[in-house]
Design a protein around this motif. Structure first.
Motif, PDB file in Angstrom:
ATOM      1  N   ARG A  28       0.863  -1.176   0.000  1.00  0.00           N
ATOM      2  CA  ARG A  28       0.000   0.000   0.000  1.00  0.00           C
ATOM      3  C   ARG A  28       0.900   1.226   0.000  1.00  0.00           C
ATOM      4  O   ARG A  28       1.774   1.360   0.857  1.00  0.00           O
ATOM      5  N   GLU A  29       0.673   2.118  -0.944  1.00  0.00           N
ATOM      6  CA  GLU A  29       1.526   3.301  -1.046  1.00  0.00           C
ATOM      7  C   GLU A  29       1.029   4.426  -0.149  1.00  0.00           C
ATOM      8  O   GLU A  29      -0.159   4.719  -0.090  1.00  0.00           O
ATOM      9  N   ILE A  30       1.959   5.047   0.561  1.00  0.00           N
ATOM     10  CA  ILE A  30       1.643   6.258   1.325  1.00  0.00           C
ATOM     11  C   ILE A  30       2.651   7.314   0.890  1.00  0.00           C
ATOM     12  O   ILE A  30       3.865   7.059   0.890  1.00  0.00           O
ATOM     13  N   HIS A  31       2.148   8.466   0.502  1.00  0.00           N
ATOM     14  CA  HIS A  31       3.044   9.521   0.042  1.00  0.00           C
ATOM     15  C   HIS A  31       3.655  10.266   1.228  1.00  0.00           C
ATOM     16  O   HIS A  31       2.975  10.532   2.221  1.00  0.00           O
ATOM     17  N   ALA A  32       4.927  10.595   1.087  1.00  0.00           N
ATOM     18  CA  ALA A  32       5.650  11.306   2.161  1.00  0.00           C
ATOM     19  C   ALA A  32       4.944  12.606   2.544  1.00  0.00           C
ATOM     20  O   ALA A  32       4.904  12.969   3.729  1.00  0.00           O
ATOM     21  N   ASP A  33       4.362  13.274   1.552  1.00  0.00           N
ATOM     22  CA  ASP A  33       3.681  14.550   1.841  1.00  0.00           C
ATOM     23  C   ASP A  33       2.500  14.365   2.790  1.00  0.00           C
ATOM     24  O   ASP A  33       2.195  15.235   3.610  1.00  0.00           O
ATOM     25  N   GLU A  34       1.855  13.213   2.652  1.00  0.00           N
ATOM     26  CA  GLU A  34       0.703  12.908   3.508  1.00  0.00           C
ATOM     27  C   GLU A  34       1.181  12.738   4.960  1.00  0.00           C
ATOM     28  O   GLU A  34       0.517  13.169   5.914  1.00  0.00           O
ATOM     29  N   ILE A  35       2.341  12.110   5.097  1.00  0.00           N
ATOM     30  CA  ILE A  35       2.916  11.896   6.436  1.00  0.00           C
ATOM     31  C   ILE A  35       3.300  13.252   7.046  1.00  0.00           C
ATOM     32  O   ILE A  35       2.990  13.541   8.208  1.00  0.00           O
ATOM     33  N   THR A  36       3.935  14.090   6.239  1.00  0.00           N
ATOM     34  CA  THR A  36       4.353  15.418   6.711  1.00  0.00           C
ATOM     35  C   THR A  36       3.156  16.226   7.201  1.00  0.00           C
ATOM     36  O   THR A  36       3.182  16.800   8.291  1.00  0.00           O
ATOM     37  N   ALA A  37       2.099  16.238   6.404  1.00  0.00           N
ATOM     38  CA  ALA A  37       0.904  17.023   6.768  1.00  0.00           C
ATOM     39  C   ALA A  37       0.292  16.499   8.061  1.00  0.00           C
ATOM     40  O   ALA A  37      -0.103  17.274   8.940  1.00  0.00           O
ATOM     41  N   LYS A  38       0.244  15.169   8.205  1.00  0.00           N
ATOM     42  CA  LYS A  38      -0.358  14.579   9.401  1.00  0.00           C
ATOM     43  C   LYS A  38       0.478  14.879  10.646  1.00  0.00           C
ATOM     44  O   LYS A  38      -0.058  15.247  11.696  1.00  0.00           O
ATOM     45  N   VAL A  39       1.796  14.770  10.511  1.00  0.00           N
ATOM     46  CA  VAL A  39       2.674  15.035  11.656  1.00  0.00           C
ATOM     47  C   VAL A  39       2.541  16.498  12.095  1.00  0.00           C
ATOM     48  O   VAL A  39       2.446  16.791  13.294  1.00  0.00           O
ATOM     49  N   ALA A  40       2.500  17.410  11.143  1.00  0.00           N
ATOM     50  CA  ALA A  40       2.366  18.840  11.478  1.00  0.00           C
ATOM     51  C   ALA A  40       1.081  19.077  12.268  1.00  0.00           C
ATOM     52  O   ALA A  40       1.074  19.763  13.292  1.00  0.00           O
ATOM     53  N   GLU A  41      -0.001  18.473  11.802  1.00  0.00           N
ATOM     54  CA  GLU A  41      -1.303  18.614  12.457  1.00  0.00           C
ATOM     55  C   GLU A  41      -1.265  18.034  13.885  1.00  0.00           C
ATOM     56  O   GLU A  41      -1.754  18.650  14.838  1.00  0.00           O
ATOM     57  N   LEU A  42      -0.650  16.872  14.028  1.00  0.00           N
ATOM     58  CA  LEU A  42      -0.589  16.223  15.338  1.00  0.00           C
ATOM     59  C   LEU A  42       0.245  17.029  16.332  1.00  0.00           C
ATOM     60  O   LEU A  42      -0.089  17.112  17.513  1.00  0.00           O
TER      61      LEU A  42
END
Lengths: 289, 206
Positions: free
Chosen positions: A10-24
């Motif tokens: 399953r592919e997860i884009h690095a940008d998605e991880i970055t956005a989620k971490v910033a929000e958290l």
């Protein structure tokens, strides 16, 4: 014969991880988890010291103001500890996991007006990196195709009170009890009680410390699944609260909200014990991608 | 008047003299009004170096109040972010020389070591605790903030604050009292602790 040899990643884009971490990062700084708030409320109701009770009332008031006005609960928005459980069927695209997480921390701390508390070289230059990077990142490979992220902004006041010891195996629960009580009593008001006490027992030196850190991320009120450990947690919590240290160490009957113990099998010669204290502002935030 | 009592509330404003400090006792709740200065680890290091070199200090010490804090950045349109106290014991090595030069009150969190407590008695000064981790609540009492020195230190720069009703509790007074030791003694339950014997506070903080 091997069963299914074609695994779908399953592919997860690095940008998605970055956005989620910033929000958290931002959410963790402003909103105290419900389990911790409930723990503080219970402490406030049961506190015997009038001064200690007053401290708890003001801490609960602080929780409300922080959430309402988006002001960090505490000015020490911590070392950003990130625990990433990476499903073995996950494929990260568009950059490395480490870079993606650090980009998220940098964004979250800058755009969220959180305090940058990290210096570049620990004993040399000590120049502030200005955006709280790099994070301390722990990765574990787990089954599945999900990425589970836990963000723990860990304050310096409590982290600096951490203790570790490898005991003689014969000392057992008595040795652990004495060590935990001593650590908390010597720390006094520095780690900002009432605390969440994380105890890691077993494994190797570094693994015991990791378990202690994991233990502080367990919700307040959630007990160990192991019956003997669960009983030991209860016993230790009663003793910690009998120390008299109290909220902010002004004296009182609530020195800790919880004692969480995590264990792991260990060597025949060893009894590694790590104690990691978490302040009453026991911030953490989870997400799954 | 630097220390006044109104409706049971003790109000404190710098500059403070020996007579003011003499009125403050362990466990007293006070509210600060007026000017207090921020300084923490890196700023203390520079202030002590300036004293040793005979250079000018960022602020005059006699009668003043220092608050150990490194706030979060202010959002646009706001004065300050979260602004709770940091661990005082880390500043213990730097504190006696400042008390000797007339500093009268310090606000932080956690206990102080014997050298600081001796100096508070000797030079007639007081150490107070603000509630650690109540950064959002305490920020509401800060009405003005000006960076006055060591801007390069960011959150650790020296700031001049104007406060209205900043709450603190007297922890170590000039009579040798220590709230944290007295409080612990009072609420300790030795029956539950069993064989465990009490230990004193660590002399040094990390």
């Amino acid at each position: 014969m091997a069963s299914d040899t074609t695994t779908h990643l399953r592919e997860i884009h690095a940008d998605e991880i970055t956005a989620k971490v910033a929000e958290l990062c931002e959410q963790a700084a402003h909103v105290l988890p419900d389990d911790v708030v409930a723990g503080l409320q219970r402490a406030e109701r049961s506190e015997r010291s009038p001064l200690g009770k007053q401290v708890l009332i003001e801490l609960l008031e602080n929780v409300d103001i922080a959430k309402r006005d988006r002001i960090p609960l505490c000015q020490d928005t911590g070392t950003t500890v990130v625990m990433a459980e990476v499903g073995q069927d996950v494929h990260i695209v568009g950059g490395s996991l480490r870079d993606a997480i650090n980009a998220g921390v940098g964004r979250g701390y800058t755009e969220g007006y959180l305090r940058a508390s990290i210096v570049d070289h620990p004993f040399s230059t000590r120049v502030n990196t200005k955006n709280n990077t790099p994070a301390v990142i722990h990765t574990e490979i787990v089954p599945g195709d999900r990425l589970h992220l836990t963000i723990v902004p860990k304050g310096g006041g409590c982290e600096n009170m951490t203790k570790f010891q490898i005991m003689l195996p014969g000392r057992g629960k008595d040795g652990i009890t004495e060590f935990v009580l001593q650590t908390i009593e010597e720390s006094g008001g520095n780690p900002c009680p009432p605390l969440v006490v994380g105890v890691g027992v077993g494994g190797s030196a570094e693994y015991a410390m990791f378990l202690a850190k994991k233990a502080i991320t367990r919700p307040v009120g959630e007990e160990s699944a192991d019956e003997e450990t669960r009983q030991f947690e209860h016993e230790l919590l009663a003793k910690v609260n009998a120390l008299g240290v109290g909220p902010q160490a002004v004296g009182g009957s609530n020195t800790a909200l919880a004692v969480n113990i995590e264990t792991y099998p260990t060597h025949i010669t060893s009894l590694p014990v790590a104690v990691n204290l978490q302040c009453h502002s026991a911030r953490s935030k989870h997400a799954e991608l | 008047m630097p220390v006044t009592r109104e409706n049971g509330e003790i109000r404190v404003s710098a500059p403070l003299g020996d007579d003011d400090v003499a009125q403050l006792r362990v466990g007293d709740h006070v509210k600060f009004f007026g000017t207090i200065y921020t300084s923490r680890d890196a700023a203390h290091k520079r202030i002590i170096a300036a004293i040793d070199a005979g250079d000018a200090l960022p602020y005059e010490l006699p009668g003043q109040v220092i608050y150990y804090v490194g706030p979060t950045p202010a959002r646009p349109g706001r004065i300050v972010g979260a602004a709770g106290p940091t661990t005082a014991m880390r500043l213990d090595p730097y504190t006696p020389p400042l008390l000797e030069r007339g500093l009268k009150a310090i606000i932080g969190k956690g206990g102080r070591g014997p050298a600081v407590k001796d100096a508070l008695q000797k030079y007639h000064a007081v150490y107070l605790i603000a509630i650690g981790g109540a950064g959002a609540l305490l920020s509401k009492t800060i009405k003005q903030l000006d960076v006055i020195a060591y801007e390069d230190l960011g959150t650790e720069s020296v700031k001049k604050l104007e406060v209205e009703g900043f709450p603190a509790i007297v922890c170590c007074d000039m009579y040798g009292g220590d709230l944290l030791l007295e409080g612990k003694e009072q609420y300790r339950d030795q029956a539950t602790l069993g064989a465990y014997q009490s230990v004193g506070p660590a002399e040094k903080a990390g």
